[in-house]
Design an enzyme around this catalytic site. Structure first.
Site, PDB file in Angstrom:
ATOM      1  N   CYS A 113       0.564  -1.006   0.182  1.00 34.99           N
ATOM      2  CA  CYS A 113       0.100   0.284  -0.097  1.00 34.99           C
ATOM      3  C   CYS A 113       1.190   1.011   0.139  1.00 34.99           C
ATOM      4  O   CYS A 113       0.517   2.759  -0.382  1.00 34.99           O
ATOM      5  CB  CYS A 113      -0.821   0.142   1.548  1.00 34.99           C
ATOM      6  N   HIS A 254      -2.978   6.889   4.103  1.00 37.49           N
ATOM      7  CA  HIS A 254      -3.351   5.521   2.858  1.00 37.49           C
ATOM      8  C   HIS A 254      -5.257   4.765   4.175  1.00 37.49           C
ATOM      9  O   HIS A 254      -5.203   5.283   4.560  1.00 37.49           O
ATOM     10  CB  HIS A 254      -2.782   4.237   3.702  1.00 37.49           C
ATOM     11  N   ASN A 284     -10.826  -0.097  -0.067  1.00 37.86           N
ATOM     12  CA  ASN A 284      -8.766  -0.199   0.416  1.00 37.86           C
ATOM     13  C   ASN A 284      -8.078  -0.516  -0.972  1.00 37.86           C
ATOM     14  O   ASN A 284      -8.417  -1.976  -1.665  1.00 37.86           O
ATOM     15  CB  ASN A 284      -7.998  -0.882   1.201  1.00 37.86           C
TER      16      ASN A 284
HETATM   17  N1  ACO Z   1     -18.310  -9.531   8.948  1.00 35.99           N
HETATM   18  C1  ACO Z   1     -19.051  -9.697  10.486  1.00 35.99           C
HETATM   19  N2  ACO Z   1     -17.843  -9.885  10.988  1.00 35.99           N
HETATM   20  C2  ACO Z   1     -16.872 -10.621  10.218  1.00 35.99           C
HETATM   21  C3  ACO Z   1     -16.008  -9.765   9.440  1.00 35.99           C
HETATM   22  C4  ACO Z   1     -16.881  -9.667   8.643  1.00 35.99           C
HETATM   23  N3  ACO Z   1     -16.984  -9.573   7.561  1.00 35.99           N
HETATM   24  N4  ACO Z   1     -14.425  -9.921   9.591  1.00 35.99           N
HETATM   25  C5  ACO Z   1     -14.437 -10.629  10.592  1.00 35.99           C
HETATM   26  N5  ACO Z   1     -15.647 -11.038  11.155  1.00 35.99           N
HETATM   27  C6  ACO Z   1     -15.387 -11.467  12.812  1.00 35.99           C
HETATM   28  C7  ACO Z   1     -14.466 -11.724  13.617  1.00 35.99           C
HETATM   29  O1  ACO Z   1     -14.889 -12.977  12.941  1.00 35.99           O
HETATM   30  C8  ACO Z   1     -14.551 -11.027  14.813  1.00 35.99           C
HETATM   31  O2  ACO Z   1     -15.429 -12.301  15.528  1.00 35.99           O
HETATM   32  P1  ACO Z   1     -14.912 -13.241  17.408  1.00 35.99           P
HETATM   33  O3  ACO Z   1     -15.166 -12.072  18.069  1.00 35.99           O
HETATM   34  O4  ACO Z   1     -16.049 -13.653  17.176  1.00 35.99           O
HETATM   35  O5  ACO Z   1     -14.094 -14.275  16.630  1.00 35.99           O
HETATM   36  C9  ACO Z   1     -15.057  -9.951  15.194  1.00 35.99           C
HETATM   37  O6  ACO Z   1     -16.135 -10.162  13.344  1.00 35.99           O
HETATM   38  C10 ACO Z   1     -14.037  -9.272  15.722  1.00 35.99           C
HETATM   39  O7  ACO Z   1     -12.869  -8.854  14.732  1.00 35.99           O
HETATM   40  P2  ACO Z   1     -11.521  -8.156  15.000  1.00 35.99           P
HETATM   41  O8  ACO Z   1     -10.820  -8.764  13.817  1.00 35.99           O
HETATM   42  O9  ACO Z   1     -11.591  -7.649  16.293  1.00 35.99           O
HETATM   43  O10 ACO Z   1     -12.056  -7.157  14.486  1.00 35.99           O
HETATM   44  P3  ACO Z   1     -11.160  -5.481  14.625  1.00 35.99           P
HETATM   45  O11 ACO Z   1     -12.683  -4.544  15.288  1.00 35.99           O
HETATM   46  O12 ACO Z   1     -10.014  -5.299  14.273  1.00 35.99           O
HETATM   47  O13 ACO Z   1     -11.743  -6.043  12.788  1.00 35.99           O
HETATM   48  C11 ACO Z   1     -10.471  -5.004  10.825  1.00 35.99           C
HETATM   49  C12 ACO Z   1     -10.873  -6.060  11.632  1.00 35.99           C
HETATM   50  C13 ACO Z   1     -11.381  -4.967   9.786  1.00 35.99           C
HETATM   51  C14 ACO Z   1      -9.676  -6.137   9.728  1.00 35.99           C
HETATM   52  C15 ACO Z   1      -9.384  -4.763  11.292  1.00 35.99           C
HETATM   53  O14 ACO Z   1      -8.213  -4.951  12.375  1.00 35.99           O
HETATM   54  C16 ACO Z   1      -8.116  -3.449  10.401  1.00 35.99           C
HETATM   55  O15 ACO Z   1      -8.434  -2.831   9.550  1.00 35.99           O
HETATM   56  N6  ACO Z   1      -6.995  -4.076  10.722  1.00 35.99           N
HETATM   57  C17 ACO Z   1      -5.754  -4.005   9.304  1.00 35.99           C
HETATM   58  C18 ACO Z   1      -6.293  -4.143   8.497  1.00 35.99           C
HETATM   59  C19 ACO Z   1      -6.000  -4.009   6.622  1.00 35.99           C
HETATM   60  O16 ACO Z   1      -6.217  -2.846   7.277  1.00 35.99           O
HETATM   61  N7  ACO Z   1      -5.307  -4.385   6.255  1.00 35.99           N
HETATM   62  C20 ACO Z   1      -5.951  -3.960   4.564  1.00 35.99           C
HETATM   63  C21 ACO Z   1      -4.052  -4.416   4.345  1.00 35.99           C
HETATM   64  S1  ACO Z   1      -2.913  -3.324   4.966  1.00 35.99           S
HETATM   65  C22 ACO Z   1      -2.804  -2.346   4.628  1.00 35.99           C
HETATM   66  O17 ACO Z   1      -3.234  -1.554   3.762  1.00 35.99           O
HETATM   67  C23 ACO Z   1      -2.151  -1.469   5.341  1.00 35.99           C
END
Ligand code: ACO
Length: 327
Positions: A113, A254, A284
């Site tokens: 990214c 980003h 993203n």
């Molecule tokens: N729909 C519904 N529920 C979901 C989904 C979905 N699409 N995806 C995950 N869940 C659930 C999980 O299974 C979890 O359930 P559980 O508690 O029963 O185990 C729950 O939601 C919470 O999951 P977390 O991972 O704790 O949620 P969080 O608040 O951290 O959000 C997210 C997740 C959006 C991925 C966040 O951590 C994030 O944005 N991280 C950065 C990752 C990123 O940006 N990656 C992109 C590439 S890297 C880059 O561009 C820099």
């Protein structure tokens, strides 16, 4: 003396739009979850027939048009992408062919990214050698092509698109005050496309185990590092140039997750109304997010001449960086 800077910028995305409600029909998710956790509402997705160079060429043409130069004056095309047209030849070579540019150095590089910011850094270096006058620096990705559409943890986050900037030296250039990038390979496994390279060449085993898709090890861990690293490098650049938070007109982070962007702004003491936000519309788009965001705010007149822009990104590698531009 003439300044090194941006002469033009353009972006382009595929036409097809995929909404959170469409995703509700594909995986076990809801519009509410996606909106609350990421801020994303829609994203643009390439069709089966569209490749990365198809999508970015209109954006590159707009950048060249804004620069007011003949395409033949471009003497280097560099593309930051993790989703090239082919493993080789480079997407840059495909862009060159489609733009009809006869003589230019062409290559791709991978910085996840952070691709657009790495591109600005490389372009500045190339121009400083005196051997290149106008560099077309592109950040463009079609993550939909390597997304596992059955996996809700990742498929709701991404979209396709990219942007391009013409970097050159001219009195009226939008000055690239500075750019600084870093990487940390020890965190590489957290965000990875394991199949298709020399570790796991394409095979039935790769396909059977879904290794051709991008994998995100630990969302919350990436979330944490994204905030820490973008703040660190942004602060470094602001301190180096004696820039107080209230002197930054626009923070262009980003666009991965609205919550990450809000936290970065908060820690840099930059108010939310100065944060460029386009993640709700595009998701993203990896190396594409920053030039798309910049392009959108430029075309509707929100970014104005003379304003100070702080760009910062974080991505697979890990990589991270920041840039300061006087528009
Ligand atoms: N729909 C519904 N529920 C979901 C989904 C979905 N699409 N995806 C995950 N869940 C659930 C999980 O299974 C979890 O359930 P559980 O508690 O029963 O185990 C729950 O939601 C919470 O999951 P977390 O991972 O704790 O949620 P969080 O608040 O951290 O959000 C997210 C997740 C959006 C991925 C966040 O951590 C994030 O944005 N991280 C950065 C990752 C990123 O940006 N990656 C992109 C590439 S890297 C880059 O561009 C820099």
């Amino acid at each position: 003396m003439s300044k090194i800077g941006l002469l033009g910028i353009g972006y382009s995305v595929p036409e097809k739009v995929l909404t959170n409600f469409d995703l509700e029909k594909m995986v076990d998710t809801t519009d509410e979850w996606i909106t609350q956790r990421t801020g994303i509402k829609t994203r643009h997705i390439a069709t089966d027939k569209e490749c990365n160079s198809d999508i970015i060429v209109p954006g590159a043409q707009r950048a060249i048009q804004m620069a007011g130069i003949d395409p033949q004056e471009i003497d280097a095309i560099i593309v930051g992408t993790v989703t090239p047209d082919y493993m080789f030849p480079s997407t840059a070579a495909m862009v060159q062919k489609k733009l009809g540019i006869k003589e230019a150095m062409v290559f791709d590089f991978e910085a996840g990214c952070t691709g657009f910011l790495y591109g600005l850094d490389i372009a500045r270096g190339l121009i400083a050698t005196g051997n290149y006058r106008n560099v077309l620096a592109i950040g463009s990705d079609l993550l939909s092509k390597i997304t596992n559409w059955k996996e809700r943890n990742t498929c709701v986050l991404f979209g396709d698109g990219g942007g391009a900037a013409v970097i050159g030296t001219r009195d009226d250039a939008h000055e690239l005050i500075d750019v600084k990038n870093y990487g940390d390979g020890t965190l590489g496994d957290l965000l990875i496309q394991p199949g298709g390279g020399s570790v796991n060449p394409i095979s039935n085993t790769v396909i059977d185990n879904d290794l051709q898709y991008l994998q995100m090890g630990n969302g919350p861990e990436i979330f944490k590092w994204a905030i820490l690293d973008m703040c660190k490098v942004s602060k470094e650049l602001m301190d180096k140039h004696g820039l107080a938070p209230d002197e930054v007109d626009w923070l262009i982070p980003h666009q991965a997750n609205l919550r990450i962007m809000v936290k970065v702004a908060e820690r840099l003491s930059i108010p939310e109304e100065k944060v460029v936000i386009t993640v709700p519309d595009y998701g993203n788009t990896s190396a594409g997010t920053i030039p798309i965001a910049m392009g959108r705010y430029l075309e509707d007149g929100r970014i104005k001449s003379g304003q100070i822009l702080l760009l910062t990104a974080f991505g697979a590698g890990f990589t991270y960086g920041a840039a300061l531009i006087r528009w």
